[in-house]
Design a protein around this motif. Structure first.
Motif, PDB file in Angstrom:
ATOM      1  N   GLN A   1       0.630  -1.068   0.179  1.00 27.54           N
ATOM      2  CA  GLN A   1      -0.220   0.093  -0.031  1.00 27.54           C
ATOM      3  C   GLN A   1       0.946   1.375   0.221  1.00 27.54           C
ATOM      4  N   SER A   2       2.539   1.176   0.664  1.00 23.68           N
ATOM      5  CA  SER A   2       2.702   2.528   0.305  1.00 23.68           C
ATOM      6  C   SER A   2       3.837   2.053  -0.682  1.00 23.68           C
ATOM      7  N   ARG A   3       4.006   1.640  -1.694  1.00 26.52           N
ATOM      8  CA  ARG A   3       4.327   2.250  -3.031  1.00 26.52           C
ATOM      9  C   ARG A   3       3.194   2.424  -3.595  1.00 26.52           C
ATOM     10  N   THR A   4       2.147   1.757  -3.351  1.00 28.42           N
ATOM     11  CA  THR A   4       0.961   1.518  -4.578  1.00 28.42           C
ATOM     12  C   THR A   4       0.488   2.993  -4.744  1.00 28.42           C
ATOM     13  N   GLY A   5      -0.493   2.532  -3.333  1.00 29.48           N
ATOM     14  CA  GLY A   5      -1.496   3.411  -2.842  1.00 29.48           C
ATOM     15  C   GLY A   5      -2.584   3.182  -2.722  1.00 29.48           C
ATOM     16  N   ALA A   6      -2.327   1.697  -2.634  1.00 26.87           N
ATOM     17  CA  ALA A   6      -3.835   0.968  -3.244  1.00 26.87           C
ATOM     18  C   ALA A   6      -3.789  -0.493  -1.712  1.00 26.87           C
ATOM     19  N   PRO A   7      -4.978  -0.978  -1.301  1.00 30.34           N
ATOM     20  CA  PRO A   7      -4.575  -2.087  -0.838  1.00 30.34           C
ATOM     21  C   PRO A   7      -3.641  -3.125  -1.361  1.00 30.34           C
ATOM     22  N   ILE A   8      -3.408  -3.911  -0.567  1.00 29.39           N
ATOM     23  CA  ILE A   8      -3.006  -5.194  -1.646  1.00 29.39           C
ATOM     24  C   ILE A   8      -4.845  -6.182  -2.391  1.00 29.39           C
ATOM     25  N   ASP A   9      -4.881  -7.056  -3.019  1.00 25.04           N
ATOM     26  CA  ASP A   9      -5.569  -7.639  -3.575  1.00 25.04           C
ATOM     27  C   ASP A   9      -5.932  -9.208  -3.310  1.00 25.04           C
ATOM     28  N   ILE A  10      -6.156 -10.381  -3.162  1.00 26.87           N
ATOM     29  CA  ILE A  10      -5.880 -11.411  -2.827  1.00 26.87           C
ATOM     30  C   ILE A  10      -4.649 -12.649  -3.600  1.00 26.87           C
ATOM     31  N   ASP A  11      -4.782 -11.823  -5.160  1.00 27.47           N
ATOM     32  CA  ASP A  11      -3.996 -12.257  -6.089  1.00 27.47           C
ATOM     33  C   ASP A  11      -3.047 -12.501  -5.460  1.00 27.47           C
ATOM     34  N   THR A  12      -2.452 -10.508  -5.882  1.00 34.40           N
ATOM     35  CA  THR A  12      -1.054 -10.393  -5.214  1.00 34.40           C
ATOM     36  C   THR A  12      -0.078 -10.921  -3.685  1.00 34.40           C
ATOM     37  N   LEU A  13      -1.340 -11.098  -2.926  1.00 39.90           N
ATOM     38  CA  LEU A  13      -1.138 -11.422  -1.652  1.00 39.90           C
ATOM     39  C   LEU A  13      -0.309 -13.121  -2.073  1.00 39.90           C
ATOM     40  N   ARG A  14      -1.445 -14.207  -2.370  1.00 41.72           N
ATOM     41  CA  ARG A  14      -0.970 -15.365  -2.666  1.00 41.72           C
ATOM     42  C   ARG A  14       0.683 -15.691  -3.216  1.00 41.72           C
ATOM     43  N   ALA A  15       0.789 -14.376  -4.670  1.00 40.68           N
ATOM     44  CA  ALA A  15       1.461 -14.843  -5.146  1.00 40.68           C
ATOM     45  C   ALA A  15       2.654 -14.554  -4.386  1.00 40.68           C
ATOM     46  N   ARG A  16       2.177 -13.298  -2.952  1.00 43.72           N
ATOM     47  CA  ARG A  16       4.325 -12.929  -2.548  1.00 43.72           C
ATOM     48  C   ARG A  16       4.249 -13.275  -1.613  1.00 43.72           C
ATOM     49  N   LEU A  17       3.594 -14.569  -0.758  1.00 38.72           N
ATOM     50  CA  LEU A  17       3.582 -15.123   0.430  1.00 38.72           C
ATOM     51  C   LEU A  17       3.337 -16.679  -0.550  1.00 38.72           C
ATOM     52  N   GLY A  18       3.587 -16.762  -1.217  1.00 38.30           N
ATOM     53  CA  GLY A  18       3.194 -18.791  -1.887  1.00 38.30           C
ATOM     54  C   GLY A  18       2.733 -19.122  -0.846  1.00 38.30           C
ATOM     55  N   VAL A  19       1.267 -19.281  -0.836  1.00 35.65           N
ATOM     56  CA  VAL A  19       0.379 -19.863  -0.623  1.00 35.65           C
ATOM     57  C   VAL A  19      -0.817 -20.413  -1.180  1.00 35.65           C
ATOM     58  N   PRO A  20      -1.400 -21.406  -1.095  1.00 33.68           N
ATOM     59  CA  PRO A  20      -2.132 -21.940  -1.794  1.00 33.68           C
ATOM     60  C   PRO A  20      -3.597 -21.068  -0.440  1.00 33.68           C
ATOM     61  N   PRO A  21      -4.823 -21.107  -2.261  1.00 33.18           N
ATOM     62  CA  PRO A  21      -5.995 -19.957  -2.852  1.00 33.18           C
ATOM     63  C   PRO A  21      -7.045 -19.835  -0.834  1.00 33.18           C
ATOM     64  N   GLN A  22      -6.741 -20.684  -0.441  1.00 31.88           N
ATOM     65  CA  GLN A  22      -7.846 -21.531   0.550  1.00 31.88           C
ATOM     66  C   GLN A  22      -6.811 -20.481   1.670  1.00 31.88           C
ATOM     67  N   LEU A  23      -5.724 -20.892   1.932  1.00 32.45           N
ATOM     68  CA  LEU A  23      -4.730 -19.736   2.484  1.00 32.45           C
ATOM     69  C   LEU A  23      -4.797 -18.604   2.642  1.00 32.45           C
ATOM     70  N   ALA A  24      -4.564 -18.325   1.715  1.00 35.23           N
ATOM     71  CA  ALA A  24      -4.431 -16.517   1.172  1.00 35.23           C
ATOM     72  C   ALA A  24      -5.485 -16.300   1.305  1.00 35.23           C
ATOM     73  N   ASP A  25      -7.152 -16.752   1.144  1.00 36.19           N
ATOM     74  CA  ASP A  25      -8.728 -16.153   1.968  1.00 36.19           C
ATOM     75  C   ASP A  25      -8.951 -16.152   2.903  1.00 36.19           C
ATOM     76  N   ALA A  26      -7.912 -16.839   4.479  1.00 32.33           N
ATOM     77  CA  ALA A  26      -8.228 -16.955   5.463  1.00 32.33           C
ATOM     78  C   ALA A  26      -7.422 -15.728   5.799  1.00 32.33           C
ATOM     79  N   ILE A  27      -6.152 -15.379   5.159  1.00 36.00           N
ATOM     80  CA  ILE A  27      -5.307 -14.530   5.615  1.00 36.00           C
ATOM     81  C   ILE A  27      -6.132 -12.929   5.511  1.00 36.00           C
TER      82      ILE A  27
END
Length: 226
Positions: free
Chosen positions: A195-221
Motif C-alpha cells: 500500500q505504501s508503494r502503490t497507494g492501494a490495498p493489496i488484492d488476494i491474488d497479489t498477496l497469494r503470489a507474494r506469500l506463495g500460499v494456496p488460495p484457501q490459505l490466502a483467503d483466510a489471511i
C-alpha cells in the motif's frame, strides 16, 4: 459295328393279339348282320380307325368333349362286338336292332372321323384342367438379423422401475484452515509495504503470489487482515 439284338416287347405282342381278336369279333358280327364279303372286313377297320383318331385327338389337343364322345362310341362298338360274339346273341338269327346298328355304323363313323380330322375344338368345349398350385417363393433369411424372435414381455412380469438411489448429502464447506500468527504478521507487513508503494490495498491474488500460499490459505489471511 454290331447290330442291336432283336428284342420282343411283351406289351406290343399283347396289343397285337388283342387287336386281332377284336378285329375278328367285329368281322363275325358284321357278317352275322348280313354284311358279307369285303364289307364285313371293312367294319372292324372303321371301328378301330375311329378309336385311334379319337385317342390321337385327345393326346394332341388335350381333353375335349368331342374327342371323348367319339372315343366312347368307338369303344362301345368294339366292346359290344366282343361281348355279342361270346354267346349272348344268336348270330344265326341276329335281332333287328343289331342289323340296324351295323347298317347305320358307316354313316356314324364317317361323321365322327370327319369331325375329329377337320373340326376345331372350341375353347368352351375343352375340359378345364386345374392349374398346378403355385409354390410360394422361399425367402432367404437375412444373415444380419437375429432368427430368434424376441420374447414378448408378459403383463404380469413387467415390474415398476426401481427408484433411483438417493444422492449422498453434500459435504459441508470446508472450514478455513488455521493461520499461524507469524504468517499473519508477515502478511500484514507485505500488505503495508504494497500500500505504501502503490497507494492501494493489496488484492488476494497479489498477496497469494507474494506469500506463495494456496488460495484457501490466502483467503483466510486476507480475512484476518481486513
Amino acid at each position: 459295328m454290331a447290330r442291336p439284338a432283336l428284342r420282343v416287347d411283351a406289351v406290343l405282342v399283347q396289343a397285337v393279339i388283342a387287336g386281332a381278336l377284336s378285329f375278328a369279333h367285329l368281322h363275325d358280327l358284321a357278317a352275322a348282320a348280313g354284311q358279307d364279303g369285303w364289307k364285313a372286313w371293312a367294319y372292324p377297320v372303321s371301328v378301330d380307325l375311329l378309336l385311334v383318331a379319337a385317342w390321337r385327338r385327345l393326346r394332341n389337343d388335350g381333353p375335349s368333349r368331342l374327342a371323348w364322345c367319339w372315343f366312347v362310341i368307338a369303344l362301345v362298338a368294339s366292346l359290344g362286338a366282343n361281348i355279342a360274339t361270346a354267346g349272348f346273341l344268336d348270330l344265326a338269327n341276329p335281332p333287328a336292332l343289331l342289323r340296324l346298328g351295323v347298317a347305320g355304323w358307316p354313316a356314324l363313323a364317317f361323321l365322327g372321323g370327319t369331325l375329329l380330322a377337320h373340326g376345331s375344338t372350341p375353347t368352351s368345349d375343352r375340359v378345364p384342367v386345374p392349374p398346378a398350385p403355385a409354390t410360394a417363393p422361399e425367402v432367404e433369411p437375412d444373415p444380419t438379423s437375429d432368427p430368434t424372435p424376441e420374447p414378448t414381455p408378459d403383463a404380469d412380469s413387467i415390474t415398476a422401475p426401481e427408484p433411483a438411489p438417493a444422492l449422498p448429502a453434500a459435504d459441508p464447506a470446508p472450514s478455513s484452515p488455521p493461520v499461524p500468527a507469524a504468517l499473519v504478521d508477515h502478511a500484514r507487513k507485505v500488505a503495508d509495504d504494497h500500500q505504501s508503494r502503490t497507494g492501494a490495498p493489496i488484492d488476494i491474488d497479489t498477496l497469494r503470489a507474494r506469500l506463495g500460499v494456496p488460495p484457501q490459505l490466502a483467503d483466510a489471511i486476507a480475512a484476518q487482515l481486513a
